[in-house]
Design a protein around this motif. Structure first.
Motif, PDB file in Angstrom:
ATOM      1  N   UNK A   6       0.848  -1.378  -0.147  1.00 32.32           N
ATOM      2  CA  UNK A   6      -0.040   0.036  -0.097  1.00 32.32           C
ATOM      3  C   UNK A   6       0.958   1.460   0.018  1.00 32.32           C
ATOM      4  N   UNK A   7       1.902   1.332   0.691  1.00 33.74           N
ATOM      5  CA  UNK A   7       2.754   2.271   1.047  1.00 33.74           C
ATOM      6  C   UNK A   7       3.385   2.603  -0.447  1.00 33.74           C
ATOM      7  N   UNK A   8       4.082   1.529  -1.185  1.00 29.84           N
ATOM      8  CA  UNK A   8       4.540   1.584  -2.502  1.00 29.84           C
ATOM      9  C   UNK A   8       3.775   2.161  -3.416  1.00 29.84           C
ATOM     10  N   UNK A   9       2.381   1.677  -3.486  1.00 29.51           N
ATOM     11  CA  UNK A   9       1.418   2.007  -4.104  1.00 29.51           C
ATOM     12  C   UNK A   9       1.180   3.856  -4.287  1.00 29.51           C
ATOM     13  N   UNK A  10       1.213   4.297  -2.999  1.00 33.02           N
ATOM     14  CA  UNK A  10       0.989   5.642  -2.800  1.00 33.02           C
ATOM     15  C   UNK A  10       1.953   6.496  -2.986  1.00 33.02           C
ATOM     16  N   UNK A  11       3.384   5.948  -2.857  1.00 32.17           N
ATOM     17  CA  UNK A  11       4.721   6.678  -3.050  1.00 32.17           C
ATOM     18  C   UNK A  11       4.876   7.329  -4.171  1.00 32.17           C
ATOM     19  N   UNK A  12       4.482   8.527  -4.887  1.00 28.30           N
ATOM     20  CA  UNK A  12       4.939   8.923  -5.917  1.00 28.30           C
ATOM     21  C   UNK A  12       6.283   8.930  -6.472  1.00 28.30           C
ATOM     22  N   UNK A  13       7.226   8.878  -5.277  1.00 22.89           N
ATOM     23  CA  UNK A  13       8.692   8.658  -5.565  1.00 22.89           C
ATOM     24  C   UNK A  13       9.329   7.521  -6.070  1.00 22.89           C
ATOM     25  N   UNK A  14       8.513   6.331  -5.700  1.00 22.35           N
ATOM     26  CA  UNK A  14       8.820   5.093  -5.834  1.00 22.35           C
ATOM     27  C   UNK A  14       8.465   4.765  -7.358  1.00 22.35           C
ATOM     28  N   UNK A  15       9.618   4.347  -8.010  1.00 23.44           N
ATOM     29  CA  UNK A  15       9.566   3.967  -9.624  1.00 23.44           C
ATOM     30  C   UNK A  15       9.154   2.515  -9.866  1.00 23.44           C
ATOM     31  N   UNK A  16       9.911   1.785  -8.949  1.00 26.52           N
ATOM     32  CA  UNK A  16       9.840   0.269  -9.323  1.00 26.52           C
ATOM     33  C   UNK A  16       9.860  -0.569  -7.857  1.00 26.52           C
ATOM     34  N   UNK A  17       9.095  -1.715  -7.784  1.00 28.36           N
ATOM     35  CA  UNK A  17       9.001  -2.463  -6.636  1.00 28.36           C
ATOM     36  C   UNK A  17       9.845  -3.854  -6.865  1.00 28.36           C
ATOM     37  N   UNK A  18      10.778  -4.025  -5.963  1.00 26.82           N
ATOM     38  CA  UNK A  18      11.578  -5.287  -6.108  1.00 26.82           C
ATOM     39  C   UNK A  18      11.296  -6.189  -4.842  1.00 26.82           C
ATOM     40  N   UNK A  19      10.589  -7.351  -5.035  1.00 24.08           N
ATOM     41  CA  UNK A  19      10.297  -8.231  -3.788  1.00 24.08           C
ATOM     42  C   UNK A  19      11.335  -9.384  -3.878  1.00 24.08           C
ATOM     43  N   UNK A  20      11.942  -9.433  -2.659  1.00 23.81           N
ATOM     44  CA  UNK A  20      12.989 -10.464  -2.488  1.00 23.81           C
ATOM     45  C   UNK A  20      13.065 -10.977  -1.225  1.00 23.81           C
ATOM     46  N   UNK A  21      14.124 -11.661  -0.890  1.00 26.30           N
ATOM     47  CA  UNK A  21      14.366 -12.239   0.530  1.00 26.30           C
ATOM     48  C   UNK A  21      15.661 -11.975   1.009  1.00 26.30           C
TER      49      UNK A  21
END
Length: 227
Positions: A6-21
């Motif tokens: 949700x935070x990433x969706x709302x954050x206009x400065x975030x351009x890409x989301x990387x999901x890892x461990x």
């Protein structure tokens, strides 16, 4: 994860989301403590709990920016669902995958829509019913993974995708993700043609659409490419 998405969706400065461990496994499946508690849940509590998972997966799938699964090890059970929700998935050659729910007397229910979209119904039936462990090479062949690379090349490949996504208009990326879902599985008829025409007309007259066209014709970088 839900809060992070949700935070990433709302954050206009975030351009890409990387999901890892951070560990040597991408995700080995459900938390054992949670599974022990689940045994005593009644139907209503189970349904509420499952809906939370379903909503989290949908939040990831519908994020308004590109998502990359950086798979750095084994991915079992729900982890395959997380990978399926991402736009791009890059894995090391030694990673293993398994849809193991039936071995526990369960079904991969909440992840099923996304897994089926990623690998197709035929492959989904095979791996959901057999619970067999399959390789990264096989996962690439059936559509779960976008790229399979050596462990040494994992970060370089993920960075390559990040750079490509950052070169594109954030609005165009978000609308293109919606466009793919809108067209997927639909008949090419008058209704769909109207929707696709409306999409390009909307983006052409938008601020980012105008900026991109003007930047192209004046041979300069668009404003989203400046940072």
């Amino acid at each position: 994860l839900m809060d992070a998405f949700v935070m990433a969706h709302r954050d206009k400065t975030a351009r890409v989301v990387v999901l890892t461990a951070s560990s040597t496994s991408f995700c080995a499946g459900a938390d054992l403590k949670w599974m022990k508690k689940m045994v005593d849940y009644d139907y209503e509590t189970n349904h509420k709990d499952a809906m939370q998972l379903a909503l989290m997966l949908n939040q990831l799938y519908t994020l308004n920016k590109p998502t990359i699964a950086r798979v750095n090890g084994a991915a079992f059970g729900g982890a395959v669902g997380l990978i399926s929700c991402c736009d791009v998935a890059v894995s090391t050659k030694l990673s293993k995958f398994c849809l193991s729910e039936v071995l526990l007397g369960l079904a991969p229910a909440t992840i099923a829509p996304y897994v089926i979209k990623a690998i197709g119904a035929r492959n989904a039936k095979r791996y959901m019913l057999s619970a067999e462990v399959f390789s990264a090479r096989r996962a690439r062949r059936i559509g779960l993974l976008s790229e399979v690379v050596s462990e040494e090349d994992l970060d370089q490949t993920v960075t390559m995708f990040i750079q490509k996504f950052r070169a594109a208009s954030p609005q165009a990326l978000a609308m293109t993700k919606q466009l793919v879902d809108m067209c997927d599985g639909q008949n090419i008829d008058a209704t769909l043609m109207q929707k696709t025409a409306a999409t390009i007309a909307t983006i052409r007259v938008s601020e980012e659409g105008q900026e991109g066209l003007n930047a192209f014709f004046t041979k300069r970088k668009a404003n989203w490419q400046q940072d």
